[in-house]
Motif scaffolding. Sequence first.
Motif, mmCIF file in Angstrom:
data_model
loop_
_atom_site.group_PDB
_atom_site.id
_atom_site.type_symbol
_atom_site.label_atom_id
_atom_site.label_comp_id
_atom_site.label_asym_id
_atom_site.label_seq_id
_atom_site.Cartn_x
_atom_site.Cartn_y
_atom_site.Cartn_z
ATOM 1 N N LYS A 135 27.664 20.971 19.024
ATOM 2 C CA LYS A 135 26.590 21.539 18.992
ATOM 3 C C LYS A 135 25.934 21.565 19.905
ATOM 4 O O LYS A 135 24.914 22.215 20.734
ATOM 5 C CB LYS A 135 26.123 19.963 17.732
ATOM 6 C CG LYS A 135 26.619 20.414 16.742
ATOM 7 C CD LYS A 135 25.810 19.417 15.597
ATOM 8 C CE LYS A 135 26.199 19.649 14.618
ATOM 9 N NZ LYS A 135 26.685 18.157 13.881
ATOM 10 N N VAL A 136 26.256 20.555 21.640
ATOM 11 C CA VAL A 136 25.779 20.435 22.394
ATOM 12 C C VAL A 136 26.140 20.982 23.693
ATOM 13 O O VAL A 136 25.186 21.293 25.140
ATOM 14 C CB VAL A 136 25.188 18.965 23.021
ATOM 15 C CG1 VAL A 136 25.316 17.888 21.630
ATOM 16 C CG2 VAL A 136 26.577 18.606 23.732
ATOM 17 N N ALA A 137 26.927 21.502 23.124
ATOM 18 C CA ALA A 137 27.393 23.093 24.661
ATOM 19 C C ALA A 137 26.841 24.045 24.722
ATOM 20 O O ALA A 137 27.358 25.181 23.799
ATOM 21 C CB ALA A 137 29.340 22.904 25.031
ATOM 22 N N SER A 138 26.870 24.727 25.581
ATOM 23 C CA SER A 138 26.415 26.674 26.198
ATOM 24 C C SER A 138 28.275 26.735 26.324
ATOM 25 O O SER A 138 27.694 28.185 25.886
ATOM 26 C CB SER A 138 25.138 26.458 26.490
ATOM 27 O OG SER A 138 25.337 25.612 27.499
ATOM 28 N N ARG A 139 28.096 26.263 27.231
ATOM 29 C CA ARG A 139 29.516 26.910 28.109
ATOM 30 C C ARG A 139 31.238 27.033 27.222
ATOM 31 O O ARG A 139 32.183 27.880 27.165
ATOM 32 C CB ARG A 139 29.758 26.198 29.732
ATOM 33 C CG ARG A 139 28.587 27.287 30.048
ATOM 34 C CD ARG A 139 29.173 26.883 31.823
ATOM 35 N NE ARG A 139 30.164 27.068 32.353
ATOM 36 C CZ ARG A 139 29.848 28.607 33.236
ATOM 37 N NH1 ARG A 139 28.611 29.314 33.404
ATOM 38 N NH2 ARG A 139 31.344 28.825 33.475
ATOM 39 N N ALA A 140 31.212 25.898 27.669
ATOM 40 C CA ALA A 140 32.572 25.290 26.775
ATOM 41 C C ALA A 140 33.008 23.729 26.665
ATOM 42 O O ALA A 140 32.301 23.095 26.954
ATOM 43 C CB ALA A 140 34.116 25.399 28.196
ATOM 44 N N VAL A 141 34.017 23.273 25.774
ATOM 45 C CA VAL A 141 33.704 21.914 25.197
ATOM 46 C C VAL A 141 35.619 21.901 25.553
ATOM 47 O O VAL A 141 36.352 22.817 24.993
ATOM 48 C CB VAL A 141 34.082 21.677 24.059
ATOM 49 C CG1 VAL A 141 35.103 20.680 23.586
ATOM 50 C CG2 VAL A 141 32.571 21.791 23.584
ATOM 51 N N TYR A 142 36.233 21.079 26.905
ATOM 52 C CA TYR A 142 37.706 20.808 26.727
ATOM 53 C C TYR A 142 37.567 19.255 26.036
ATOM 54 O O TYR A 142 37.009 18.011 26.133
ATOM 55 C CB TYR A 142 37.671 20.498 28.327
ATOM 56 C CG TYR A 142 37.741 21.661 29.069
ATOM 57 C CD1 TYR A 142 35.711 21.695 29.775
ATOM 58 C CD2 TYR A 142 38.741 22.861 29.508
ATOM 59 C CE1 TYR A 142 36.202 23.365 30.258
ATOM 60 C CE2 TYR A 142 38.597 23.697 30.243
ATOM 61 C CZ TYR A 142 37.565 23.866 31.128
ATOM 62 O OH TYR A 142 37.091 25.635 31.590
ATOM 63 N N SER A 143 38.613 19.039 25.248
ATOM 64 C CA SER A 143 39.578 17.943 24.493
ATOM 65 C C SER A 143 40.582 17.954 24.776
ATOM 66 O O SER A 143 41.662 18.803 24.870
ATOM 67 C CB SER A 143 38.599 18.646 23.617
ATOM 68 O OG SER A 143 38.843 17.234 22.530
ATOM 69 N N LEU A 144 41.356 16.444 23.906
ATOM 70 C CA LEU A 144 42.731 16.363 24.109
ATOM 71 C C LEU A 144 42.728 16.105 22.602
ATOM 72 O O LEU A 144 42.231 15.342 22.096
ATOM 73 C CB LEU A 144 42.979 15.530 24.891
ATOM 74 C CG LEU A 144 43.156 15.699 26.764
ATOM 75 C CD1 LEU A 144 43.012 14.346 27.114
ATOM 76 C CD2 LEU A 144 43.785 16.844 26.854
ATOM 77 N N HIS A 145 44.264 16.877 22.369
ATOM 78 C CA HIS A 145 44.190 16.114 20.731
ATOM 79 C C HIS A 145 45.738 16.706 20.524
ATOM 80 O O HIS A 145 46.307 16.993 21.419
ATOM 81 C CB HIS A 145 43.722 17.781 19.560
ATOM 82 C CG HIS A 145 42.209 17.817 19.803
ATOM 83 N ND1 HIS A 145 41.678 17.291 19.110
ATOM 84 C CD2 HIS A 145 40.921 18.132 20.261
ATOM 85 C CE1 HIS A 145 40.112 16.948 19.567
ATOM 86 N NE2 HIS A 145 40.176 17.936 19.989
ATOM 87 N N LYS A 146 46.232 15.871 19.710
ATOM 88 C CA LYS A 146 48.059 15.990 19.555
ATOM 89 C C LYS A 146 48.096 17.340 18.782
ATOM 90 O O LYS A 146 47.794 17.655 17.897
ATOM 91 C CB LYS A 146 48.376 14.844 17.794
ATOM 92 C CG LYS A 146 47.870 13.547 18.343
ATOM 93 C CD LYS A 146 48.449 12.279 17.249
ATOM 94 C CE LYS A 146 47.626 12.111 15.981
ATOM 95 N NZ LYS A 146 48.803 11.400 15.274
ATOM 96 N N THR A 147 49.510 17.926 19.503
ATOM 97 C CA THR A 147 49.379 18.991 19.413
ATOM 98 C C THR A 147 50.409 19.362 17.731
ATOM 99 O O THR A 147 49.810 20.403 17.690
ATOM 100 C CB THR A 147 51.178 18.984 20.035
ATOM 101 O OG1 THR A 147 50.837 18.882 21.436
ATOM 102 C CG2 THR A 147 51.698 20.599 20.168
ATOM 103 N N SER A 148 50.135 17.319 17.101
ATOM 104 C CA SER A 148 50.625 18.011 15.895
ATOM 105 C C SER A 148 49.462 18.720 15.157
ATOM 106 O O SER A 148 49.883 18.936 13.750
ATOM 107 C CB SER A 148 51.289 17.284 15.575
ATOM 108 O OG SER A 148 50.286 15.869 15.077
ATOM 109 N N THR A 149 48.392 18.687 15.832
ATOM 110 C CA THR A 149 47.349 19.077 14.334
ATOM 111 C C THR A 149 46.366 20.622 14.987
ATOM 112 O O THR A 149 45.813 21.123 14.454
ATOM 113 C CB THR A 149 45.998 18.152 14.584
ATOM 114 O OG1 THR A 149 45.828 17.988 16.184
ATOM 115 C CG2 THR A 149 46.596 16.449 14.563
ATOM 116 N N ARG A 150 47.648 21.372 15.937
ATOM 117 C CA ARG A 150 47.037 22.018 16.483
ATOM 118 C C ARG A 150 46.272 23.622 16.034
ATOM 119 O O ARG A 150 45.715 23.652 16.086
ATOM 120 C CB ARG A 150 48.449 22.642 17.537
ATOM 121 C CG ARG A 150 47.731 23.873 17.871
ATOM 122 C CD ARG A 150 48.811 24.360 18.731
ATOM 123 N NE ARG A 150 49.609 23.569 19.933
ATOM 124 C CZ ARG A 150 50.096 24.668 20.980
ATOM 125 N NH1 ARG A 150 51.103 25.392 20.919
ATOM 126 N NH2 ARG A 150 51.117 23.051 21.566
#
Lengths: 208, 135
Positions: free
Chosen positions: A141-156
């Motif tokens: 909601k707040v980013a205009s260019r990009a969001v970088y985030s880490l998530h478990k591969t199992s939730t891909r």
Amino acid sequence: MKLKQLEGLLGGLQQFTNPKVDLEQYPTGPHIASRMLFTAENSYGDITDKVVADFGCGCGTLSAAAALLDAACVLGFDIDPQSLETATLNAEELEVEIDFVQCDVTKLELKGQVVDTVVMNPPFGTRKKGADMEFLSAAMKVASRAVYSLHKTSTREHIKRAALRDFNAKSAEVICELRYDLPKLYKFHKRKEVDIAVDLWRFEPKLN
Amino acid sequence: MRLITHNMLSCNIKGVTNGFPLKIEAEKVIEKEVDFNPDFLRHMFAKIEWKALVEAARSMGYAELPEDSPDAAAIDSADETFLRKLHHALLELHLEEGALVCPETGRKFPVNKATFWTHIDSVDQSGGSASMWTT
């Protein structure tokens, strides 16, 4: 700044003194943090001279990395006052400016897409179900260019679907797969160390 | 906290319809020099709520910003004087101690050691009403 130098500086930061299991407080190690931010800047130009927000900043590792890579302005958000105290000390130690805000980031509403980039290592949702998705939703909601985030591969697959369908993503890309090694931090951890497969995602929001 | 951050924050206490901008009660303001980056300022200008910035800067003791902002087109050719003032207001003034006040309810939220606290008490995991942001 070279990657090795960045990793070295981040390795000197103080981490959680009293991690709170319900908040899923795990330090983002210097290896992951440096590579995450270095890639964000070198491959995509999303950090230097940009307004960068760190959601769930904890002790400020990702915030510090953004500042060291010359973000124009870095904002660190976290719900835990103790972590923010440590984060403030870390920022002072590195002589970087970071504006810290203590709040529940999942209930945050900034005035639109006012930051350029969000970087985060959000809770995986093992304690509070769905926390990972709430963080992602808030970030988009707040980013205009990009969001970088880490998530478990199992939730891909789940993450990709949600991002594109519900969270206003123009694109959702796994830019690399990492092994996140978690040291034995909490009493309930049986093994000395455990290795979790995580995806480093880059999401591009649609502009409202 | 710098004004670039303040300019993004809105109060979302339940029921509040107009929580922006938060009023600043400044107790301790310090100035720290930062490298001047005109390209960044030009890029940032479009996102700034001008009146809120002027008022906020005044609360921090800086009254040099013009009341009316130049229009976005003029910013591209804006002379350095204006950009330097914008730079100073946005990035070089730090609110170390004080409070941010909801314009509608008057509720005060502290700024201590430059960090902005939206929970008055320490973390209340049951989601207590002291939080600024509630569902």
